[in-house]
Design a protein around this motif. Structure first.
Motif, short mmCIF file in Angstrom:
data_model
loop_
_atom_site.label_atom_id
_atom_site.label_comp_id
_atom_site.label_asym_id
_atom_site.label_seq_id
_atom_site.Cartn_x
_atom_site.Cartn_y
_atom_site.Cartn_z
N VAL A 35 7.47 25.23 -71.44
CA VAL A 35 6.62 25.03 -72.61
C VAL A 35 7.12 26.00 -73.68
O VAL A 35 7.06 27.22 -73.48
N VAL A 36 7.62 25.47 -74.79
CA VAL A 36 8.22 26.28 -75.84
C VAL A 36 7.49 26.03 -77.15
O VAL A 36 7.35 24.87 -77.58
N PRO A 37 7.02 27.09 -77.83
CA PRO A 37 6.39 26.88 -79.14
C PRO A 37 7.43 26.41 -80.16
O PRO A 37 8.58 26.81 -80.11
N VAL A 38 7.01 25.53 -81.06
CA VAL A 38 7.88 25.00 -82.11
C VAL A 38 7.16 25.06 -83.45
O VAL A 38 5.94 25.18 -83.49
N GLU A 39 7.95 24.98 -84.51
CA GLU A 39 7.39 24.86 -85.86
C GLU A 39 7.46 23.39 -86.25
O GLU A 39 8.48 22.75 -86.04
N THR A 40 6.38 22.88 -86.81
CA THR A 40 6.37 21.48 -87.23
C THR A 40 6.06 21.39 -88.71
O THR A 40 5.62 22.35 -89.34
N PHE A 58 7.79 11.62 -77.54
CA PHE A 58 9.00 12.00 -76.81
C PHE A 58 10.14 12.31 -77.77
O PHE A 58 10.26 11.71 -78.84
N VAL A 59 10.97 13.27 -77.38
CA VAL A 59 12.17 13.65 -78.12
C VAL A 59 13.31 13.62 -77.12
O VAL A 59 13.27 14.32 -76.10
N THR A 60 14.32 12.83 -77.36
CA THR A 60 15.39 12.67 -76.39
C THR A 60 16.26 13.92 -76.29
O THR A 60 16.41 14.67 -77.24
N MET A 113 14.58 18.88 -87.34
CA MET A 113 14.52 17.43 -87.30
C MET A 113 13.12 16.97 -87.68
O MET A 113 12.17 17.74 -87.63
N THR A 114 13.02 15.71 -88.06
CA THR A 114 11.74 15.10 -88.33
C THR A 114 11.42 14.18 -87.16
O THR A 114 12.24 13.35 -86.77
N CYS A 115 10.24 14.33 -86.59
CA CYS A 115 9.82 13.56 -85.42
C CYS A 115 8.63 12.69 -85.76
O CYS A 115 7.49 13.12 -85.65
N SER A 153 15.01 12.18 -86.76
CA SER A 153 16.04 12.38 -87.79
C SER A 153 16.44 13.84 -87.83
O SER A 153 15.65 14.70 -88.20
N VAL A 154 17.70 14.12 -87.45
CA VAL A 154 18.23 15.47 -87.49
C VAL A 154 18.64 15.78 -88.92
O VAL A 154 19.33 14.98 -89.56
N PHE A 155 18.23 16.94 -89.44
CA PHE A 155 18.56 17.36 -90.79
C PHE A 155 20.07 17.44 -90.94
O PHE A 155 20.73 18.10 -90.16
#
Length: 128
Positions: free
Chosen positions: A45-50, A58-60, A76-78, A83-85
């Protein structure tokens, strides 16, 4: 979404294709935003910035690898797509409902005893 470039959370996901819901990391934004991956024996479990455009789902692992290759910014935009920047765009998989992973995490105030056993391969995947 931003995640640290050294984090290879997709290695904690299941390799068993019959457990298809666990084969990809999951962006969970129900409480604080986190990326979750599990194979049923380990969980990362990893914290992320959104940002405001991101949605849970899901994120592949392929998208995570592509994001790490981008030198400028690992972002990226999920939403409907991944979409990877300044990079490629991937179709977001719809694998079903991700398990309630919070249910298996013990409460902080709960006293528990446990035995520790180490599987070196799983420990290496979790460390990545």
């Amino acid at each position: 979404m931003k995640i640290h470039k050294d984090c290879k959370i997709e290695l904690a996901a299941s390799k068993d294709e019959t457990r298809y819901v666990l084969t990809e990391p999951y962006l969970d934004m129900t409480h604080e935003p986190v990326m979750v991956a599990t194979n049923g024996a380990i969980i990362a479990v990893v914290p992320v910035e959104t940002n405001e455009h991101d949605k849970s789902g899901f994120v592949t692992g392929e998208t995570m690898k592509a994001m790490r290759k981008v030198k400028l910014c690992a972002e990226m935009t999920c939403n409907g797509q991944l979409s990877v920047f300044t990079g490629p765009t991937f179709t977001r998989p719809e694998l079903g409902n991700y398990p309630n992973w919070r249910q298996v995490i013990p409460a902080k105030d709960r006293e528990s005893t446990f035995k520790v056993g180490l599987n070196i391969k799983m420990l290496w995947d979790l460390c990545q």
